[in-house]
Design a protein around this motif. Structure first.
Motif, PDB file in Angstrom:
ATOM      1  N   ALA A 126      51.578  78.263  36.623  1.00 25.18           N
ATOM      2  CA  ALA A 126      51.033  77.903  35.314  1.00 25.18           C
ATOM      3  C   ALA A 126      50.835  76.395  35.221  1.00 25.18           C
ATOM      4  O   ALA A 126      49.787  75.915  34.767  1.00 25.18           O
ATOM      5  CB  ALA A 126      51.973  78.385  34.211  1.00 25.18           C
ATOM      6  N   THR A 148      47.830  75.374  37.641  1.00 21.98           N
ATOM      7  CA  THR A 148      46.514  75.871  37.215  1.00 21.98           C
ATOM      8  C   THR A 148      46.011  75.128  35.984  1.00 21.98           C
ATOM      9  O   THR A 148      44.864  74.674  35.931  1.00 21.98           O
ATOM     10  CB  THR A 148      46.582  77.378  36.910  1.00 21.98           C
ATOM     11  OG1 THR A 148      47.065  78.067  38.066  1.00 21.98           O
ATOM     12  CG2 THR A 148      45.208  77.921  36.549  1.00 21.98           C
ATOM     13  N   VAL A 149      46.891  74.996  34.985  1.00 19.00           N
ATOM     14  CA  VAL A 149      46.484  74.295  33.766  1.00 19.00           C
ATOM     15  C   VAL A 149      46.335  72.803  34.038  1.00 19.00           C
ATOM     16  O   VAL A 149      45.433  72.150  33.488  1.00 19.00           O
ATOM     17  CB  VAL A 149      47.496  74.548  32.639  1.00 19.00           C
ATOM     18  CG1 VAL A 149      47.103  73.781  31.379  1.00 19.00           C
ATOM     19  CG2 VAL A 149      47.596  76.032  32.336  1.00 19.00           C
ATOM     20  N   LEU A 182      40.218  78.002  32.432  1.00 15.26           N
ATOM     21  CA  LEU A 182      41.510  77.944  31.761  1.00 15.26           C
ATOM     22  C   LEU A 182      42.101  79.327  31.505  1.00 15.26           C
ATOM     23  O   LEU A 182      43.303  79.452  31.269  1.00 15.26           O
ATOM     24  CB  LEU A 182      41.372  77.198  30.416  1.00 15.26           C
ATOM     25  CG  LEU A 182      42.635  77.008  29.583  1.00 15.26           C
ATOM     26  CD1 LEU A 182      43.690  76.209  30.354  1.00 15.26           C
ATOM     27  CD2 LEU A 182      42.312  76.315  28.262  1.00 15.26           C
ATOM     28  N   GLY A 229      45.055  80.194  33.604  1.00 14.76           N
ATOM     29  CA  GLY A 229      46.177  79.329  33.262  1.00 14.76           C
ATOM     30  C   GLY A 229      46.864  79.787  31.991  1.00 14.76           C
ATOM     31  O   GLY A 229      48.107  79.792  31.905  1.00 14.76           O
ATOM     32  N   PHE A 231      49.086  70.838  27.498  1.00 14.78           N
ATOM     33  CA  PHE A 231      49.518  70.730  28.892  1.00 14.78           C
ATOM     34  C   PHE A 231      50.712  69.788  29.020  1.00 14.78           C
ATOM     35  O   PHE A 231      51.629  70.044  29.811  1.00 14.78           O
ATOM     36  CB  PHE A 231      48.396  70.247  29.789  1.00 14.78           C
ATOM     37  CG  PHE A 231      48.882  69.897  31.175  1.00 14.78           C
ATOM     38  CD1 PHE A 231      49.234  70.903  32.067  1.00 14.78           C
ATOM     39  CD2 PHE A 231      49.055  68.575  31.559  1.00 14.78           C
ATOM     40  CE1 PHE A 231      49.732  70.593  33.332  1.00 14.78           C
ATOM     41  CE2 PHE A 231      49.540  68.252  32.822  1.00 14.78           C
ATOM     42  CZ  PHE A 231      49.878  69.272  33.711  1.00 14.78           C
TER      43      PHE A 231
END
Length: 755
Positions: free
Chosen positions: A78, A81-82, A96, A99, A164
């Motif tokens: 996570a 990816t984000v 996104l 994510g 994020f």
């Protein structure tokens, strides 16, 4: 395969491709990769550097968590990816989605409220990102190049980056320290025997805090605030003078001779109703000196044009298929030129204004709704039939009292705008049971931009919004009464709520949207009443069912029918079949409308107050002055309201919400969600009903703070900031001419183009 990836990656040489991330927040959407936004570094270099940093951090987190025995592939995936979506270049909006899913799965795995918060934020920003991109496909703004789209992309990009950052700090806390912030669990009744007894007693009686008594001081404060709002709202509203006696050449032609007694250099024209006519001025030899096409867009609007009309020369005015209320000639000094002849064209020269402005002429959609009020009063065919008629009935009453003047066609809406202040005060007071909350809500709505500008224009949105809020007030009263007195003891608010709902539906179909929220609350409180386990519930259930049908279906239907009485006055043969044809026409019109408008906006831009509707520009001012009118929201209230709506939503999804918060969210969403499904041309004022519940959210959040002294200070600060903002923007809300410097100072965002 490697070549395929390289080819695909090199096919989009842009900092970001509609991905609302950190690069979008910096203005990088669709910017060339080799452009240099900061420190002479290109987007590509920044993206590569960011990818390297995120990758190094991933490795560090993986090693630390592995050694500590907390290795979590879900959490690390996570994070990475984000992180790549947020800080890398060449990102698309859809990247996104994976994510978001990983963050939510990681949140479920660790039961950490911070991860849930990050997932909540990414879900909101991701949804807004996808909604923006896909709803604009095929439009003129497909590449998100407008000021409004760029501002929205930047705002959402900042929010996504913040989500994020929360995810990153949480990942570090879990991997490095094993620090978990568990999602708060709802206490069960079985947890404590003492609490069990107490909760059972509360379920049986469900004590509702009594409404605080109205003190003389509070009544005086409410009356004073309402009076101040009335003075400010009715001041500079419109002239109470205008020509009233037209030459009516509808479906015919009228010719009238007149002779100016002095040389004329300018002609002023004040047309009435026309759907396709003309005015021509010719001299004795037949030469055309002036010509004007008259249409749906020209009624009750003064215009002036240069003309050469020598003294003593007889001129002929030819009016075809139109009403003409008055003509006026002016000489080189600007003085009115006396004429002989002219009949009704020159019989009300004392009503000719000295200058042309919104104070004596229609603007924006007044040419639809305002003229229809006049037509209904005079039993003419109504022009505006795309909305129910009640709002135009109110406009008609104002015209009947004050004549067909700018004040006459606007005064009814202005009165409703003033009454919105005490209604908002009472609504917040009843919801929160706090006097200061009502006062705060009243002050904030008094400083509301849309309340002010939308109530001073002869359109119908102010009526719909007023009755939607009134219906919500009675529903809150009903819910509170049911839980304390039962359904049988709550018939008065039930009945009044149905009447308000019917009036809202008859004003505009947005009132019907409100019915969805009212229905949820109506059924929800019935469920809560059942949970109380009071004897005789099923008798109450039957009463609620009968009352629901009677007061929320039958009564609104009768009110809706009654709003069409002016149609019947014009034509006694108007029957149910004709009424039904009106409904099918309205649905057809709105479902098939393909029109565009330079100031249309999408629903998600309303949340941030990004695209005002430019109603009017005064083109008759001297150099150095500017005058305009726009419809938008007080930024202080709008942005604070959005924050509080999101906060209430977060509390609900994290199992920490309240019934009051849920109710406000339901009322807010019942208006906004309907516009998410509308593909036709929409405007910022369609958010007006939702905005009053966003304002309510501000008040509710503050009343739920533990430190009430601090909450009152914050509330006072918001009120002061909102009032200062109102004073600053007053010229663009009222049309008051101001120096160019003041006018330009109100352009706080590039999309604020109303001068």
């Amino acid at each position: 395969m490697i070549d395929k990836y390289i080819t695909t990656a090199s096919g989009y040489q842009y900092a970001t491709i509609n991905a609302f991330n950190w690069f979008a927040a910096l203005g990088g959407n669709w910017q060339a990769l080799d452009a240099c936004p900061v420190f002479n570094l290109s987007w590509k270099v920044l993206g590569i550097f960011n990818i390297a940093v995120i990758t190094v951090l991933l490795v560090v987190l993986a090693v630390i968590s592995w050694r500590a025995g907390r290795f979590s592939p879900l959490l690390l995936a996570a994070f990475y990816t984000v992180g790549i979506f947020t800080f890398a270049h060449c990102m698309h909006e859809r990247y996104l989605v994976l994510g978001m899913l990983l963050v939510l799965l990681a949140a479920a795995r660790w039961n950490d409220i911070r991860l849930y918060g990050a997932g909540f934020g990414l879900s909101i920003t991701g949804f807004l990102n996808l909604e923006t991109v896909y709803t604009l496909v095929g439009s003129d703004d497909e590449w998100l190049s407008s000021d409004t789209s760029r501002e929205f992309a930047m705002a959402v990009g900042f929010a996504e980056t913040a989500a994020f950052v929360l995810l990153a700090f949480t990942a570090w806390a879990i991997c490095r320290h094993g620090a978990i912030s568990p999602l708060a669990k709802v206490e069960t009744i079985e947890k404590d025997k003492t609490k069990t007894v107490q909760k059972k007693l509360e379920l049986c009686t469900l004590r509702i805090d009594p409404q605080p008594a109205w003190t003389a001081k509070e009544k005086k404060a409410l009356a004073t605030l309402t009076l101040i709002v009335a003075v400010v709202s009715f001041a500079y509203l419109g002239s109470m003078k205008a020509p009233q006696n037209p030459v009516d050449a509808t479906d015919s032609t009228a010719t009238i001779d007149f002779t100016p007694q002095q040389d004329a250099v300018e002609i002023w024209v004040y047309p009435g109703i026309s759907t396709g006519g003309s005015l021509r001025i010719t001299d004795a030899a037949g030469n055309e000196l002036y010509q004007k096409e008259l249409s749906y867009a020209t009624p009750f609007c003064w215009t002036k044009t240069a003309i050469t009309a020598p003294a003593g020369q007889t001129l002929t005015a030819t009016i075809e298929n139109a009403q003409m209320f008055e003509l006026a000639l002016r000489d080189a000094t600007g003085a009115l030129v006396p004429v002989t002849g002219g009949d009704a064209l020159f019989d009300e020269q004392s009503e000719v204004p000295d200058t042309i402005s919104q104070l004596n002429s229609m603007y924006f959609d007044e040419i639809y709704h305002g003229r229809t009020g006049y037509e209904m009063l005079h039993r003419m065919t109504a022009y505006e039939t795309t909305h129910p008629p009640l709002g135009k009935d109110f406009i008609m009453l104002g015209i009947a009292i004050f004549g067909m003047t700018a004040f006459g066609w606007r005064c009814a809406g202005t009165l409703f705008g003033v009454m919105l202040v005490p209604l908002m005060w009472c609504f917040a007071r009843r919801l929160t049971h706090k006097r200061w909350a009502g006062a705060m809500a009243g002050a904030l709505i008094a400083a509301g931009f849309m309340r002010f500008s939308q109530s001073r224009i002869a359109t119908i949105d102010i009526y719909g919004t007023f009755f939607i809020l009134l219906g919500a007030y009675f529903m809150v009263w009903y819910c509170q009464s049911v839980l304390q007195n039962g359904v049988n003891g709550s018939l008065l608010p039930m009945a009044l709520g149905g009447v308000a709902f019917g009036l809202g539906c008859a004003s505009k179909w947005t009132g019907i949207y409100a019915g969805a929220g009212l229905a949820v609350l109506y059924l929800g409180v019935l469920y809560a009443r059942w949970k109380q386990k009071q004897p005789g519930f099923w008798k109450e259930f039957r009463m609620a069912a009968v009352g629901g049908v009677a007061f929320y279906i039958v009564v609104p239907f009768l009110i809706y029918l009654a709003s069409y009485l002016p149609y019947w006055w014009k034509d006694p043969t108007f029957g149910l079949r004709d009424w039904w044809d009106c409904q099918t026409y309205m649905y057809w019109y709105h479902s098939t409308l393909k029109a565009t408008h330079p100031f249309e906006s999408r629903w998600y831009t309303w949340l941030l107050d990004l695209r005002p509707v430019w109603y009017y520009k005064n083109s008759y001012l001297e150099a150095g002055l500017q005058g305009s009118i726009a419809g938008f929201y007080n930024p202080v209230i709008c942005w604070a309201g959005l924050f509080c709506i999101l906060l209430l939503l977060w509390r609900q999804v994290s199992a920490r919400g309240t019934a009051k918060g849920a109710g406000v969210l339901i009322l807010y969403a019942s208006q906004l969600l309907s516009w998410m499904l509308v593909s036709r041309c929409t405007f910022m004022y369609h958010y007006f009903p939702s905005s009053v519940f966003a304002l309510t959210a501000i008040v509710l959040v503050l009343t739920q703070m533990k430190r009430q002294d601090r909450a009152k200070k914050i509330g006072a600060g918001l009120c002061i900031a909102a009032l200062v903002c109102f004073a600053w923007f007053y010229p663009v809300l009222s049309g008051l001419p101001v120096p160019t410097l003041w006018a330009q100072s109100t352009k706080i965002l590039p999309s604020y183009g109303f001068y």
